[in-house]
Design an enzyme around this catalytic site. Sequence first.
Site, PDB file in Angstrom:
ATOM      1  N   HIS A 199       0.831  -1.197   0.000  1.00  0.00           N
ATOM      2  CA  HIS A 199       0.000   0.000   0.000  1.00  0.00           C
ATOM      3  C   HIS A 199       0.869   1.251   0.000  1.00  0.00           C
ATOM      4  CE1 HIS A 199       1.086  -0.555   4.210  1.00  0.00           C
ATOM      5  NE2 HIS A 199       0.784   0.724   4.424  1.00  0.00           N
ATOM      6  N   HIS A 256       4.831   0.275   0.106  1.00  0.00           N
ATOM      7  CA  HIS A 256       5.559  -0.487   1.112  1.00  0.00           C
ATOM      8  C   HIS A 256       4.661  -1.573   1.691  1.00  0.00           C
ATOM      9  CE1 HIS A 256       3.607   2.970   3.050  1.00  0.00           C
ATOM     10  NE2 HIS A 256       3.566   2.269   4.173  1.00  0.00           N
ATOM     11  N   ARG A 266       7.830  -8.691  15.863  1.00  0.00           N
ATOM     12  CA  ARG A 266       8.225  -7.329  15.498  1.00  0.00           C
ATOM     13  C   ARG A 266       7.191  -6.353  16.046  1.00  0.00           C
ATOM     14  NH1 ARG A 266       7.266  -3.989  10.693  1.00  0.00           N
ATOM     15  NH2 ARG A 266       8.892  -2.388  10.596  1.00  0.00           N
TER      16      ARG A 266
END
Length: 332
Positions: A199, A256, A266
Site C-alpha cells: 500500500h 511499502h 516485530r
Amino acid sequence: MVLATSSPAILKFEKNQEIQIPVIDFSAERSEVCKQISKACEEYGFFKVINHGVSEDFIKKMEDESLKFFGKSALEKQAAGPAIPWGYGRKNIGFNGDTGEIEYLLLSVNPVSISQVSQVVSNATDPIHFSSAVNDYVEAVKKLACNILEMMAEGLGMTDSSVFSRLIRADDSDLLLRFNHYPPYDHHLNTNSIGFGEHTDPQILTILRSNCVSGLQISIEDGVWIPVTSDPSACFVNVGDLLQVMTNGRLMSVRHRAVNDPSKSRLSFGYFSGPPLHAKITVLPEFITLDKPSLYKHFTWADFKKTAYSLRLKENRLKFYELSSNDDQHEY
C-alpha cells in the site's frame, strides 16, 4: 559544524541486487539536511533519520506499554474495541477484505481521545502510564514531522517553509498513531508471511519506528521489494499521497509492506500526519509549469480519505483524482 552524512543504508533486492537509501543526520548543518531530505523524497519517497531528537526514554515507555497491551489475553485486548477503523484489530486491516498476520491498536492523536482510549484499555494496562507514554511520544514525533516538512519545503525552494507543516499543526489536524505487533511467522502453520500488505499511505507524511526485528519493505519499481534493515535508534520516514499531489508528482508516495520474521516478534509504531478533514488539497503553484501542468484535481482530505477506505489496500487511489487531457486545467 558536522556536514550531513552521505552514508547510505544498504538494502538488497530480493534478487540480491544492492540499492542505497539515504541516511540523514539531523545533527548536521540545516542547509545540507534540507537538500538531502528533498532529494530523498524525490528519488525514493523514503529515508532514514538518525539523531532525530525523539527521547529514548519516550520510546522505551511506548515499547513497554505496547508489550503490556499485546501480552494480554484476546478478551482484554478486544475491550479496546473494533479496529475498522479505530481501536484494536487482529488480521483484518481494512473494510474490503484486506488481511495480514498482525494485531494492532489504532488511535486518533489528541489528548482527549488518548485519555478515553487509555480508560478503555485499562483492563489490559495502566491507563495513566499508557496515556502519559503516548502523549509524550506523539508530541515529540509531531515536532519531528513538522521539522521534516519545513526542511523539505526549504530543500524544494519554497518561499513559505510552513506550507506543508501548518496542515498538521492545526488543532483539528487528522493525526493517527498505530501500534503494530507482528507475531513470528511459522511456515508449518501458515503459508502467508505478509503482516501488512502492499500500500501507500494516504496522508502527508508517516514516521515509523520499530524494534530490532526487520520486516519493512519498500518498492520503487513494480514487482521488486527492498528489505529495510531495522534500526531501533532511528526513525524511518515516507512520503504520503497528499505530498505527491501537492508537489505535482515531484515527490513520490512510496509503496511499502511488512513481512513477518520466522522467529521473532516485530513491534512498530506508525505516526500518520494528516491535515484537517476540511482541508483543500491542491497542486501548489510552484510545481505547475507550461511543460508540466497540474496532474491532479483538487479535493478535500475528507473526500480522499473516504475514497481510500472504500478501496483495497494495494489499489492506486490517486488515479481517481488525476486530470485527463480533456479536463480544464484552469478550473483547478
